[in-house]
Write an enzyme that holds these catalytic residues in place. Sequence first.
Site, mmCIF file in Angstrom:
data_model
loop_
_atom_site.group_PDB
_atom_site.id
_atom_site.type_symbol
_atom_site.label_atom_id
_atom_site.label_comp_id
_atom_site.label_asym_id
_atom_site.label_seq_id
_atom_site.Cartn_x
_atom_site.Cartn_y
_atom_site.Cartn_z
ATOM 1 N N HIS A 69 0.836 -1.207 0.000
ATOM 2 C CA HIS A 69 0.000 0.000 0.000
ATOM 3 C C HIS A 69 0.865 1.248 0.000
ATOM 4 O O HIS A 69 2.058 1.215 0.320
ATOM 5 C CB HIS A 69 -0.958 0.006 1.204
ATOM 6 C CG HIS A 69 -0.316 0.341 2.523
ATOM 7 N ND1 HIS A 69 -0.890 1.184 3.438
ATOM 8 C CD2 HIS A 69 0.853 -0.071 3.071
ATOM 9 C CE1 HIS A 69 -0.094 1.288 4.488
ATOM 10 N NE2 HIS A 69 0.957 0.527 4.300
ATOM 11 N N CYS A 123 3.923 5.201 5.539
ATOM 12 C CA CYS A 123 3.989 3.984 6.351
ATOM 13 C C CYS A 123 5.441 3.479 6.351
ATOM 14 O O CYS A 123 6.158 3.640 5.368
ATOM 15 C CB CYS A 123 3.070 2.908 5.766
ATOM 16 S SG CYS A 123 3.106 1.359 6.697
ATOM 17 N N GLN A 141 -6.949 -2.885 9.790
ATOM 18 C CA GLN A 141 -8.201 -2.181 10.043
ATOM 19 C C GLN A 141 -9.236 -2.637 9.010
ATOM 20 O O GLN A 141 -8.871 -2.907 7.865
ATOM 21 C CB GLN A 141 -7.964 -0.669 9.976
ATOM 22 C CG GLN A 141 -7.121 -0.165 11.161
ATOM 23 C CD GLN A 141 -6.584 1.216 10.886
ATOM 24 O OE1 GLN A 141 -7.330 2.188 10.918
ATOM 25 N NE2 GLN A 141 -5.289 1.300 10.614
ATOM 26 N N SER A 164 -5.707 5.418 9.843
ATOM 27 C CA SER A 164 -4.293 5.759 9.566
ATOM 28 C C SER A 164 -4.187 6.898 8.566
ATOM 29 O O SER A 164 -3.232 7.671 8.591
ATOM 30 C CB SER A 164 -3.570 4.532 9.008
ATOM 31 O OG SER A 164 -3.530 3.514 9.996
ATOM 32 N N HIS A 167 -5.239 5.426 1.644
ATOM 33 C CA HIS A 167 -4.388 4.376 1.079
ATOM 34 C C HIS A 167 -4.746 4.073 -0.373
ATOM 35 O O HIS A 167 -5.919 4.176 -0.766
ATOM 36 C CB HIS A 167 -4.593 3.039 1.807
ATOM 37 C CG HIS A 167 -4.515 3.063 3.288
ATOM 38 N ND1 HIS A 167 -3.459 2.551 4.005
ATOM 39 C CD2 HIS A 167 -5.404 3.517 4.220
ATOM 40 C CE1 HIS A 167 -3.691 2.681 5.300
ATOM 41 N NE2 HIS A 167 -4.856 3.270 5.467
HETATM 42 N N1 LIG Z 1 0.174 -7.438 10.179
HETATM 43 C C1 LIG Z 1 1.050 -6.544 9.759
HETATM 44 N N2 LIG Z 1 1.762 -6.717 8.642
HETATM 45 N N3 LIG Z 1 1.319 -5.421 10.492
HETATM 46 C C2 LIG Z 1 0.479 -5.004 11.588
HETATM 47 C C3 LIG Z 1 -0.449 -3.953 11.069
HETATM 48 C C4 LIG Z 1 -1.380 -3.472 12.171
HETATM 49 C C5 LIG Z 1 -2.612 -2.855 11.513
HETATM 50 N N4 LIG Z 1 -2.227 -1.688 10.719
HETATM 51 C C6 LIG Z 1 -3.156 -1.157 9.876
HETATM 52 O O1 LIG Z 1 -4.295 -1.580 9.811
HETATM 53 C C7 LIG Z 1 -2.696 -0.016 8.966
HETATM 54 C C8 LIG Z 1 -3.676 0.079 7.805
HETATM 55 C C9 LIG Z 1 -3.212 -0.989 6.821
HETATM 56 C C10 LIG Z 1 -1.718 -1.106 7.030
HETATM 57 C C11 LIG Z 1 -1.442 -0.320 8.249
HETATM 58 C C12 LIG Z 1 -0.217 0.153 8.561
HETATM 59 C C13 LIG Z 1 0.016 1.108 9.696
HETATM 60 C C14 LIG Z 1 -0.273 2.537 9.242
HETATM 61 O O2 LIG Z 1 0.374 3.472 10.072
HETATM 62 P P1 LIG Z 1 -0.151 3.812 11.555
HETATM 63 O O3 LIG Z 1 -1.561 4.365 11.457
HETATM 64 O O4 LIG Z 1 -0.091 2.522 12.320
HETATM 65 O O5 LIG Z 1 0.819 4.862 12.036
HETATM 66 N N5 LIG Z 1 1.396 0.967 10.078
HETATM 67 C C15 LIG Z 1 1.690 -0.171 10.740
HETATM 68 O O6 LIG Z 1 0.975 -0.923 11.301
HETATM 69 C C16 LIG Z 1 -3.638 -2.470 12.541
HETATM 70 N N6 LIG Z 1 -4.520 -3.426 12.834
HETATM 71 O O7 LIG Z 1 -3.629 -1.356 13.014
#
Ligand SMILES: N=C(N)NCCC[C@H](NC(=O)[C@@H]1CCC/C1=C/[C@H](COP(=O)(O)O)NC=O)C(N)=O
Length: 173
Positions: A69, A123, A141, A164, A167
Amino acid sequence: GLPPHWEVRHSNSKNLPYYFNALEKVSRWEPPAGTDTDKLKHYMAAHHSAGTRPGAAPGVPEGKIRAAHLLVKHRESRRPSSWREAEITRTKDEAMEIILAHEQKIQSGAVSLGELALTESDCSSARKRGDLGYFGKGDMQKEFEDAAFALKPGQMSGVVETASGLHLIERLE
Ligand SMILES: N=C(N)NCCC[C@H](NC(=O)[C@@H]1CCC/C1=C/[C@H](COP(=O)(O)O)NC=O)C(N)=O
């Protein structure tokens, strides 16, 4: 029998046979055209275990997908900070203009999502061209998960909003 260069192999993770072409080095779940299915039926009866997802390529973790993303954060983001900018103050509208311009560039073919993510994504996955690795339901999310699982491999989403930020998502596997 199988057409030339094809052989049946066994996927231990799925406990299912798959077909490997030793010349072209390709693997697939479906038998190649011209396979003698009688022997195949016998093999499947002997080895098949119910409940496995034959659709996925061998080696893909069960029920998971892989996506990259490009994230553009804004001042209402849950964490308005990133490796690019210590304090992110752009408005959501400004972030939308930025990500729509990114979307246009990617759709024009001038640049790939991964290449653009390297410099433009807010990110930490930016350094991996936005690649988030494999994930399943419940990891990301909800809005992100719904959009990513609705894509076919190789497809890119439209702009998706989460807490976040904004995207663009490309499903890789
Ligand atoms: N399992 C994997 N690979 N990593 C755990 C990801 C945790 C997940 N993260 C997200 O959903 C955001 C949106 C999509 C990607 C993502 C990345 C975020 C975006 O940045 P932030 O808002 O956190 O500062 N940075 C890292 O987590 C969550 N449940 O919060």
